[in-house]
Design a protein around this motif. Structure first.
Motif, PDB file in Angstrom:
ATOM      1  N   ARG A 178      62.400 -22.274  24.074  1.00 46.27           N
ATOM      2  CA  ARG A 178      63.266 -21.477  24.947  1.00 46.27           C
ATOM      3  C   ARG A 178      64.820 -22.076  24.737  1.00 46.27           C
ATOM      4  O   ARG A 178      65.500 -21.405  24.435  1.00 46.27           O
ATOM      5  CB  ARG A 178      63.027 -21.808  26.336  1.00 46.27           C
ATOM      6  N   ALA A 179      64.915 -23.361  24.638  1.00 41.93           N
ATOM      7  CA  ALA A 179      65.812 -24.049  24.260  1.00 41.93           C
ATOM      8  C   ALA A 179      66.452 -23.689  22.725  1.00 41.93           C
ATOM      9  O   ALA A 179      67.659 -23.526  22.609  1.00 41.93           O
ATOM     10  CB  ALA A 179      65.726 -25.696  24.233  1.00 41.93           C
ATOM     11  N   TYR A 180      65.268 -23.677  21.860  1.00 42.31           N
ATOM     12  CA  TYR A 180      65.741 -23.409  20.433  1.00 42.31           C
ATOM     13  C   TYR A 180      66.175 -21.989  20.353  1.00 42.31           C
ATOM     14  O   TYR A 180      67.372 -21.514  19.764  1.00 42.31           O
ATOM     15  CB  TYR A 180      64.583 -23.585  19.697  1.00 42.31           C
ATOM     16  N   ALA A 181      65.487 -20.884  20.965  1.00 47.67           N
ATOM     17  CA  ALA A 181      66.097 -19.509  21.073  1.00 47.67           C
ATOM     18  C   ALA A 181      67.513 -19.398  21.687  1.00 47.67           C
ATOM     19  O   ALA A 181      68.322 -18.515  21.215  1.00 47.67           O
ATOM     20  CB  ALA A 181      65.083 -18.659  21.564  1.00 47.67           C
ATOM     21  N   GLY A 182      67.623 -20.087  22.801  1.00 43.87           N
ATOM     22  CA  GLY A 182      68.865 -20.275  23.441  1.00 43.87           C
ATOM     23  C   GLY A 182      69.956 -20.831  22.872  1.00 43.87           C
ATOM     24  O   GLY A 182      71.057 -20.011  22.616  1.00 43.87           O
ATOM     25  N   ALA A 183      69.811 -21.680  22.061  1.00 43.64           N
ATOM     26  CA  ALA A 183      70.861 -22.587  21.097  1.00 43.64           C
ATOM     27  C   ALA A 183      71.069 -21.444  20.011  1.00 43.64           C
ATOM     28  O   ALA A 183      72.587 -21.178  19.811  1.00 43.64           O
ATOM     29  CB  ALA A 183      70.085 -23.564  20.395  1.00 43.64           C
ATOM     30  N   ILE A 184      70.233 -20.708  19.453  1.00 44.01           N
ATOM     31  CA  ILE A 184      70.514 -19.654  18.488  1.00 44.01           C
ATOM     32  C   ILE A 184      71.362 -18.629  19.031  1.00 44.01           C
ATOM     33  O   ILE A 184      72.369 -18.094  18.248  1.00 44.01           O
ATOM     34  CB  ILE A 184      69.253 -19.273  17.694  1.00 44.01           C
TER      35      ILE A 184
END
Length: 512
Positions: A286-292
């Motif tokens: 979720r953090a990875y997708a949010g950062a992108i």
């Protein structure tokens, strides 16, 4: 001094790894046969590889692999494989003006390939200047290094599977090992099968675009070449203009596969087992997708508003500007955040604000258990939570506040390891930046501060392209030999997550 490490066992098993590497050289040999190119380069390399591997195996006919020997094996294997991988470059360049004829340049290109860095010293990057076979070998090195050479060996060699957990822990990117099955060899096979499956799907989609007329120059050779370097987040391309040489349809297809490559591959296994909720509930994903999403929106707004004039048509009311801005922003953020290094535009020519956004993305990294480089999302989550805890305990000295991720308490030993890694990463990055500036000035090679910073972070983070002359269509060729050697070292320790490589240089590792 009596050594605590049985180095002969590690050297012998390194020989086994090298011997099996010879099989992968059959791929460029077949390409050489198809295109009627010089086959002797790869025939000679295969013979040398088998001979060297067999000679190293004689150091210990019955090696016993313990934890320290396993760590030494991983470090030795990665460096030795890069040395072997440089042989075709030297042989192909011998007697020509090719930059790869120089052994240091060849080792730089090989190390960049196997560590999936994507930095290059090739002056001209295309099959017009180099053979199809040599360029395919360059692509294949990244595919082999993506999921991990040792992980592959564990999947097929029973002698390595005995201590497979220690080997994968030393090689796999991220702060922890996630076993998918009770047997580590089976876990290794699952990871490689998922990796292989995504590669085949991408190759099929890219070549399909060519067949329906949406990508005229994405022939089967290019489809395979880019399939080999997308999933490992490598970024090498046989085209001088990287993915900018292809249509917008190709770029849109590659974006989600780069996102896949930066995601923990174990999550895809859970989806195949009918547990998709574990994918959505994963804190790191979720953090990875949010950062992108956030960084793509920010960069897209900058491009659309005309803050990056190098893109030309992204000027607000121009037809197609919104699609172009979104595509370039999404592609570059995903590519640099997870260390792929592909490019759809020469972002070295963009304005300073846009470049700062991209530089920030370089420091983030992909997920643990992915093929992405960098510090990794999960480590940043731990660092931020530790910082927040310190602020909380400053106001409440008697409070006990554990760090939690995804509902689980993070062990304090893991937190200490994360903080140690992050500090070492930043210290080495800073020291390397200073060295590169001083060393380049020594020979009169002028670097801007941004170029020096990007050269350091691009190599230790296994990202590849930097800014200025090191941009996505640039080269590291002009650096002095000493700087290239330092960057080779940075790529090596960066791929091994620093500590498993640096520990070999401490007396405590070797002494009883």
């Amino acid at each position: 001094m009596t050594l605590r490490v049985d180095w002969r066992a590690s050297v012998a098993l390194t020989g086994t790894v090298i011997k099996y590497l010879a099989l992968t050289l059959l791929v460029p040999l077949v390409v050489a046969i198809i295109y009627q190119e010089e086959m002797l380069v790869f025939v000679a390399t295969i013979a040398l590889t088998v001979a060297i591997g067999h000679a190293l195996e004689q150091f210990d006919p019955e090696p016993d692999l313990r934890p320290r020997e396993a760590m030494l094996l991983v470090a030795l294997s990665w460096f030795t494989v890069a040395l072997i991988g440089a042989i075709p470059y030297v042989l192909a360049g011998y007697g020509t003006t090719s930059t790869l004829a120089h052994p240091v340049n060849a080792l730089f290109e090989s190390m960049s390939g196997f560590t999936t860095t994507g930095a290059t010293v090739m002056g001209e990057i295309s099959v017009e200047q180099h053979s199809h076979a040599l360029m395919m070998w360059r692509q294949l090195t990244q595919w082999l290094g993506g999921m991990g050479i040792i992980v592959l060996m564990i999947a097929i060699l029973p002698e390595l599977a005995v201590n497979g957990s220690q080997l994968i822990r030393a090689e796999a990117p991220g702060p922890e090992l996630q076993k998918l099955t009770p047997k580590i060899a089976e876990t290794a096979r699952i990871l490689w099968l998922v990796y292989f499956g995504f590669t085949i799907v991408l190759i099929g989609l890219l070549y399909g675009l060519h067949l329906v007329g949406l990508a005229p120059n994405m022939d089967f050779y290019n489809a395979v070449a880019h399939g080999f370097t997308t999933l490992p987040t490598g970024g090498f391309s046989p085209e001088a203009n990287s993915v900018a040489a292809f249509s917008a349809a190709v770029q849109w297809v590659i974006i989600p596969f780069m996102m896949v490559a930066g995601t923990n591959f174990a999550l895809f296994w859970y989806v195949l087992r009918g547990e998709p909720r574990r994918f959505i509930q994963n804190t790191e994903f979720r953090a990875y997708a949010g950062a992108i999403a956030v960084m793509t929106a920010l960069l897209g707004a900058l491009l659309y508003s005309g803050a990056a004039p190098a893109l030309g048509a992204l000027g607000g009311t121009t037809e197609g500007a919104s699609e172009s801005a979104l595509r370039h922003a999404a592609f570059q953020i995903v590519s640099l955040l997870n260390s792929t290094g592909y490019a759809t535009s020469d972002f070295a020519q963009w304005d300073g604000t846009s470049q700062v956004v991209l530089l920030t993305a370089m420091f983030i990294g992909g997920s643990a258990g992915s093929t992405g480089g960098g510090i990794k999302i999960i480590r940043w989550l731990v660092v931020f939570k530790v910082a927040r805890r310190e602020l909380f305990t400053a106001a409440h000295p008697t409070a006990v506040k554990p760090i939690r991720l995804g509902g689980y308490v993070v062990d304090e030993d893991v937190i200490r390891a994360v903080l140690s890694f992050s500090l070492l990463y930043l210290l080495i990055f800073a020291a390397a930046t200073v060295f590169i500036v001083i060393d380049s000035a020594r020979i009169g090679y002028s670097l801007t501060p941004l170029e020096a910073i990007s050269a350091s972070i691009a190599t230790i983070g296994n990202i590849g392209p930097g800014f200025g002359s090191l941009g996505p269509f640039g080269s590291y060729l002009e650096f002095p030999i000493s700087s290239k050697l330092v960057m080779i070292f940075l790529m090596w320790i960066g791929r091994l997550e620093i500590i498993p490589a640096l520990v070999l240089f401490t007396g405590a590792f070797w002494k009883r």
